[in-house]
Design an enzyme around this catalytic site. Structure first.
Site, PDB file in Angstrom:
ATOM      1  N   GLU A 247       0.953  -1.089   0.073  1.00 11.91           N
ATOM      2  CA  GLU A 247       0.106   0.077   0.025  1.00 11.91           C
ATOM      3  C   GLU A 247       0.811   1.301  -0.020  1.00 11.91           C
ATOM      4  O   GLU A 247       1.751   1.317   0.714  1.00 11.91           O
ATOM      5  CB  GLU A 247      -0.745   0.251   1.105  1.00 11.91           C
ATOM      6  CG  GLU A 247      -2.157  -1.233   1.116  1.00 11.91           C
ATOM      7  CD  GLU A 247      -2.721  -1.052   2.312  1.00 11.91           C
ATOM      8  OE1 GLU A 247      -2.983  -0.147   2.989  1.00 11.91           O
ATOM      9  OE2 GLU A 247      -3.684  -1.823   2.490  1.00 11.91           O
TER      10      GLU A 247
ATOM     11  N   HIS B 143      -8.153   1.133   1.274  1.00  9.07           N
ATOM     12  CA  HIS B 143      -7.917   1.208   2.774  1.00  9.07           C
ATOM     13  C   HIS B 143      -8.659   2.171   3.638  1.00  9.07           C
ATOM     14  O   HIS B 143      -8.346   2.877   4.482  1.00  9.07           O
ATOM     15  CB  HIS B 143      -6.430   1.214   3.262  1.00  9.07           C
ATOM     16  CG  HIS B 143      -6.319   0.418   4.549  1.00  9.07           C
ATOM     17  ND1 HIS B 143      -5.098  -0.354   4.997  1.00  9.07           N
ATOM     18  CD2 HIS B 143      -7.044   0.207   5.869  1.00  9.07           C
ATOM     19  CE1 HIS B 143      -4.988  -0.674   6.147  1.00  9.07           C
ATOM     20  NE2 HIS B 143      -6.145  -0.121   6.610  1.00  9.07           N
TER      21      HIS B 143
END
Length: 309
Positions: free
Chosen positions: A265, A284
């Site tokens: 990420e 997220h």
């Protein structure tokens, strides 16, 4: 007066509460500037982070001489070397339970979207097509079985919402005995992981990323899921094999997937996800809403103030 460094976004009213008492550096972009982050960390008494700031290695060493507390705007602690912090006298404070409702709503909402399978037809209709027949075999949520892998506070709240919609709920939690009163209280049947995977119409993950859960949903386990089942991951990306999810969606064995977390990420270019049917990818944010940000930010601000007093 102490110095507080906030490396990722936080409710600005909570930042102001900190700044009324201490010197505060609030810079949500700091997480992406490794050198400056380490330099600022060496000068702080408290560090406040979300999930992207890796409180380990060089950063932890930079904190060690001065910092007293690390506030985590969220629940998961896999980005924080907790034993390393404790060994250096650093107190770690997570916002336990503060974003559980946001995550639970995300799970139920994406499950409903993916089971019905009709909500991505805007482009087709605006282009003059009418895919009514193709979109007439979606499934209702009521009567389907939700399988929760992990039955902590977020899993339990998800079960409550799902049962209110008429879903049957089963759960597996390696840390809870089948006799735990939470199962009976919420009308949830405890099962083994293999049974859950084989029978659930929707599988939702609510476990931390630890050695035992890394790669838990690999190609083999995804293949063992009920044909046409839906997978929702709001926990951590390393638990799921993303390539295997993409392959299962394209082959039709997996009926849908919602992935909010990823092994890397921000998610880099991911060609394996191109042209996957019934797929929802989000950055997220399952636990991030206006309300959850407030519920996360203010308690952490208050507990950091308490730790510094």
């Amino acid at each position: 007066m102490s110095r507080v460094v906030v490396t990722e976004f936080m409710d600005e009213r909570a930042v102001a509460r900190l700044a009324a008492v201490h010197e505060v550096l609030y810079d949500p972009a700091l997480v992406d500037d490794t050198l400056r982050l380490a330099a600022e960390a060496a000068r702080c008494d408290a560090l406040v982070v979300r999930n992207r700031t890796q409180v380990c290695g060089v950063l932890l060493e930079a904190l060690a001489p001065r910092c007293r507390v690390v506030g985590r705007l969220g629940v998961g602690l896999d980005n924080i070397d907790v034993p390393g912090c404790e060994a250096r006298g650093l107190r770690v404070i997570p916002a336990t339970g503060a974003n559980a409702l946001s995550v639970a709503e995300y799970v139920v909402a994406t499950a409903m979207l993916l089971l019905r399978g009709v909500y991505q037809s805007t482009a087709a209709l605006s282009a003059g097509r009418w895919p009514r027949a193709a979109l007439s075999s979606g499934r209702e949520t009521a009567g389907e079985t939700l399988g929760l892998v992990g039955f902590g506070p977020t899993g339990q709240l998800t079960a409550t919402l799902a049962r209110a919609l008429g879903m049957q709920v089963v759960a597996h939690d390696a840390m809870l005995a089948a006799s735990d009163p939470a199962f009976a209280r919420l009308g949830v049947r405890p099962v083994g992981l293999d049974e859950l995977v084989a029978t659930a119409d929707v599988v939702s993950l609510h476990v931390p990323l630890v050695e035992a859960t890394r790669g838990l949903f690999d190609a083999r386990r995804i293949a063992a899921m009920k044909r046409g089942a839906v997978l929702v991951n709001t926990s951590r990306g390393g638990i799921v094999d993303e390539q295997a999810v993409a392959a299962a969606l394209k082959s039709g064995t997996l009926g849908g997937a919602a992935l909010d977390v990823f092994d890397a990420e921000p998610l880099p270019v991911a060609p394996h996800f191109a042209d996957c049917p019934n797929l929802i990818l989000t950055p997220h944010v399952a636990g991030v809403t206006a309300e959850a940000n407030e519920r996360v930010s203010f308690p952490i601000a208050d507990r950091v103030l308490e730790a510094l007093s």
